[in-house]
Write an enzyme that holds these catalytic residues in place. Structure first.
Site, mmCIF file in Angstrom:
data_model
loop_
_atom_site.group_PDB
_atom_site.id
_atom_site.type_symbol
_atom_site.label_atom_id
_atom_site.label_comp_id
_atom_site.label_asym_id
_atom_site.label_seq_id
_atom_site.Cartn_x
_atom_site.Cartn_y
_atom_site.Cartn_z
ATOM 1 C CD GLU A 1 -2.133 1.334 2.991
ATOM 2 O OE1 GLU A 1 -2.396 2.443 3.486
ATOM 3 O OE2 GLU A 1 -2.310 0.259 3.606
ATOM 4 C CE LYS B 1 -6.819 1.998 8.071
ATOM 5 N NZ LYS B 1 -5.756 2.850 7.478
#
Length: 210
Positions: free
Chosen positions: A41, A130
């Site tokens: 990421e 998340k």
């Protein structure tokens, strides 16, 4: 289950590259991949993030999935998608961003904390959420909210290290997001990519036994 969520469930670790200097970025990514990392990421508050994502899709496309983090709004979502990001992660819940990603076939993993936010994100189309900031909330919190919401895949971000990583999965996480404990910027600036690879391998080995 989406392809990206399946990849996360298999490999369990998302390497978060935040504020990395572009001149070191490719070598850092290669070092992580050499250590077994398969999901990377790049945060959108990193200088040149979009260019980095686009370049990595070409360089490392067959070896690791490359997505965008810190996708806090539609402007960043559009930049990330244009660059070829394979997934979108944010520290916040923005239903417009979820819809935008889903319309383009991307996994979107928004940042949430409360049960209300978790369910709202799930109903909006997120295929995982998340839980953030886990470093503050702790694994006990994750275990508690998993009890009534065990049908929603949860990624734990924050506070993960080699000594406690197993605890996150015991508490119900499907994956963990890892920044500085995995991607040591000091080592990267010093050109010690061998240390980056070794650290990645240690974490990969730790989750393979779970």
């Amino acid at each position: 289950m989406s392809d990206m969520l399946e990849l996360l469930t298999e490999h369990k670790i998302v390497a978060i590259l935040r504020r990395i200097e572009d001149r070191h970025a490719d070598d850092a990514a290669r070092a992580l991949i050499d250590g077994g990392i398969r999901i990377m990421e790049v945060t959108m508050n990193t200088d040149g993030a979009a260019a980095m994502i686009e370049r990595w899709r070409g360089k490392f496309g067959g070896k690791a999935a490359v997505g965008a983090g810190t996708v806090t709004d539609m402007a960043r979502a559009e930049q990330a998608v244009a660059a070829g990001a394979q997934f979108l992660i944010s520290p916040n819940l923005d239903e417009e961003v979820i819809a935008y990603g889903r319309e383009r076939g991307l996994s979107v993993w928004p940042g949430v904390m409360t049960p209300t936010e978790i369910v709202k994100a799930w109903k909006a189309g997120a295929d995982a959420v998340k839980i953030f900031p886990m470093g503050t909330l702790g694994t006990g919190y994750l275990k508690e909210i998993r009890a009534p919401l065990d049908d929603i895949p949860m990624i734990a971000t924050g506070g993960v290290d080699l000594h406690n990583i197993a605890d996150y999965f015991k508490a119900g996480a499907v994956g963990v997001g890892m920044g500085g404990k995995l991607v040591n910027l000091e080592w990267i600036r010093d050109g010690r990519f061998d240390l980056v690879t070794e650290r990645a391998r240690q974490f990969v080995d730790a989750v393979q036994t779970l």
